[in-house]
Design an enzyme around this catalytic site. Structure first.
Site, PDB file in Angstrom:
ATOM      1  N   TYR A   1      21.662   9.984 -23.064  1.00 41.02           N
ATOM      2  CA  TYR A   1      20.496   9.158 -21.470  1.00 41.02           C
ATOM      3  C   TYR A   1      20.675   7.867 -21.167  1.00 41.02           C
ATOM      4  CZ  TYR A   1      18.508  14.344 -21.285  1.00 41.02           C
ATOM      5  OH  TYR A   1      18.902  16.022 -20.843  1.00 41.02           O
TER       6      TYR A   1
ATOM      7  N   PHE B   1      10.636   7.750 -16.370  1.00 39.05           N
ATOM      8  CA  PHE B   1      10.687   9.025 -16.877  1.00 39.05           C
ATOM      9  C   PHE B   1      10.989   8.694 -18.177  1.00 39.05           C
ATOM     10  CE2 PHE B   1      13.708   9.798 -13.744  1.00 39.05           C
ATOM     11  CZ  PHE B   1      14.560  10.225 -14.571  1.00 39.05           C
TER      12      PHE B   1
ATOM     13  N   ARG C   1      26.301  23.393 -13.391  1.00 37.41           N
ATOM     14  CA  ARG C   1      25.842  22.944 -13.318  1.00 37.41           C
ATOM     15  C   ARG C   1      25.609  23.579 -11.830  1.00 37.41           C
ATOM     16  NH1 ARG C   1      23.383  17.436 -14.713  1.00 37.41           N
ATOM     17  NH2 ARG C   1      23.683  16.974 -11.893  1.00 37.41           N
TER      18      ARG C   1
ATOM     19  N   ARG D   1      17.626  27.412 -14.414  1.00 42.07           N
ATOM     20  CA  ARG D   1      16.746  26.748 -14.485  1.00 42.07           C
ATOM     21  C   ARG D   1      15.692  27.400 -13.282  1.00 42.07           C
ATOM     22  NH1 ARG D   1      19.072  20.715 -14.261  1.00 42.07           N
ATOM     23  NH2 ARG D   1      19.512  20.779 -16.166  1.00 42.07           N
TER      24      ARG D   1
ATOM     25  N   ASN E   1      13.596  21.638 -19.077  1.00 42.24           N
ATOM     26  CA  ASN E   1      13.575  22.083 -17.870  1.00 42.24           C
ATOM     27  C   ASN E   1      14.809  22.568 -18.701  1.00 42.24           C
ATOM     28  OD1 ASN E   1      15.613  20.421 -18.025  1.00 42.24           O
ATOM     29  ND2 ASN E   1      15.569  19.773 -16.023  1.00 42.24           N
TER      30      ASN E   1
ATOM     31  N   HIS F   1      21.021  21.268 -20.172  1.00 50.18           N
ATOM     32  CA  HIS F   1      21.802  19.840 -19.938  1.00 50.18           C
ATOM     33  C   HIS F   1      22.746  20.211 -19.622  1.00 50.18           C
ATOM     34  CE1 HIS F   1      23.530  15.998 -19.558  1.00 50.18           C
ATOM     35  NE2 HIS F   1      24.664  16.641 -20.699  1.00 50.18           N
TER      36      HIS F   1
HETATM   37  N1  LIG Z   1       9.785  13.761 -15.763  1.00 51.03           N
HETATM   38  C1  LIG Z   1      10.611  13.193 -14.920  1.00 51.03           C
HETATM   39  N2  LIG Z   1      12.041  14.194 -15.754  1.00 51.03           N
HETATM   40  C2  LIG Z   1      13.025  14.052 -15.341  1.00 51.03           C
HETATM   41  C3  LIG Z   1      12.983  13.524 -13.628  1.00 51.03           C
HETATM   42  N3  LIG Z   1      13.918  13.162 -13.190  1.00 51.03           N
HETATM   43  C4  LIG Z   1      15.302  13.746 -14.046  1.00 51.03           C
HETATM   44  N4  LIG Z   1      14.440  13.658 -14.860  1.00 51.03           N
HETATM   45  C5  LIG Z   1      14.494  14.627 -16.840  1.00 51.03           C
HETATM   46  O1  LIG Z   1      15.994  13.745 -16.981  1.00 51.03           O
HETATM   47  C6  LIG Z   1      16.856  14.588 -17.169  1.00 51.03           C
HETATM   48  C7  LIG Z   1      18.538  13.606 -16.276  1.00 51.03           C
HETATM   49  O2  LIG Z   1      18.072  13.991 -15.380  1.00 51.03           O
HETATM   50  P1  LIG Z   1      18.941  14.014 -13.677  1.00 51.03           P
HETATM   51  O3  LIG Z   1      20.298  13.054 -14.555  1.00 51.03           O
HETATM   52  O4  LIG Z   1      18.535  13.545 -12.968  1.00 51.03           O
HETATM   53  O5  LIG Z   1      19.325  15.304 -13.984  1.00 51.03           O
HETATM   54  P2  LIG Z   1      20.325  16.676 -14.933  1.00 51.03           P
HETATM   55  O6  LIG Z   1      21.446  15.872 -15.032  1.00 51.03           O
HETATM   56  O7  LIG Z   1      20.382  17.926 -13.682  1.00 51.03           O
HETATM   57  O8  LIG Z   1      19.937  17.120 -15.877  1.00 51.03           O
HETATM   58  C8  LIG Z   1      16.917  16.460 -15.995  1.00 51.03           C
HETATM   59  O9  LIG Z   1      17.642  17.229 -16.658  1.00 51.03           O
HETATM   60  C9  LIG Z   1      14.770  15.847 -16.658  1.00 51.03           C
HETATM   61  O10 LIG Z   1      15.174  16.999 -17.755  1.00 51.03           O
HETATM   62  C10 LIG Z   1      11.870  12.760 -13.105  1.00 51.03           C
HETATM   63  O11 LIG Z   1      11.432  12.568 -11.135  1.00 51.03           O
HETATM   64  N5  LIG Z   1      10.198  12.904 -13.883  1.00 51.03           N
HETATM   65 MG   LIG Z   2      21.995  14.113 -14.743  1.00 53.95          MG
END
Ligand SMILES: Nc1nc2c(ncn2[C@@H]2O[C@H](COP(=O)(O)OP(=O)(O)O)[C@@H](O)[C@H]2O)c(=O)[nH]1
Ligand SMILES: [Mg+2]
Length: 132
Positions: A50, A58, A86, A103, A113, A116
């Site tokens: 990450y 977060f 996706r 999801r 959620n 990934h």
């Molecule tokens: N608590 C919190 N967790 C978040 C937020 N945005 C993302 N996450 C977490 O971080 C992961 C990675 O974020 P992202 O890459 O934006 O989304 P993804 O690629 O759809 O999983 C997400 O799947 C969530 O588990 C947020 O605004 N708040």
């Molecule tokens: Mg992502």
């Protein structure tokens, strides 16, 4: 285009017994699982995965949630698999994720959620090399 993507059932998905349902959906779509592993990743590995989010508020909560917990990582292969999975995963925000997506059907928290999936060819290559 024939591609590979990295899919990971997050700890909440494993605890809720959703590994089978997620694999079922991936296989029912016609994709092939070419590698699969149950793991308890350490913090270092999760932070690397990450890395793109390291400055987000977060980040700590996210890394805490995934670290030292059981996850199921897999490499999935198929035509346009990155984009299609996706779409099947749905939005990260369960309030927005459409019904019929993983999801949308199972997640109820933004951090927790369920799943990934890599978001691009470059990310997929990077994530597969981190986890496998
Ligand atoms: N608590 C919190 N967790 C978040 C937020 N945005 C993302 N996450 C977490 O971080 C992961 C990675 O974020 P992202 O890459 O934006 O989304 P993804 O690629 O759809 O999983 C997400 O799947 C969530 O588990 C947020 O605004 N708040
Ligand atoms: Mg992502």
């Amino acid at each position: 285009m024939l591609e590979k993507t990295y899919i990971m059932v997050k700890p909440d998905g494993v605890k809720r017994g959703l590994v089978g349902e997620i694999i079922r959906r991936i296989e029912a779509k016609g994709y092939k699982i070419v590698d699969l592993r149950l793991m308890r990743p350490n913090r270092e590995l999760v932070e690397k995965h990450y890395d793109v989010h390291k400055d987000k508020p977060f980040f700590g909560e996210l890394v805490d949630f995934i670290s030292d917990s059981e996850v199921v990582g897999m490499v999935v292969e198929g035509e346009d698999v990155i984009t299609v999975l996706r779409n099947m995963i749905g939005d990260k925000n369960p309030a927005i994720a459409a019904s019929g997506t993983i999801r949308g059907d199972y997640a109820n928290s933004l951090t927790k959620n369920i799943i990934h999936g890599s978001d691009s060819a470059e990310t997929a290559e990077r994530e597969i090399s981190i986890w496998f």
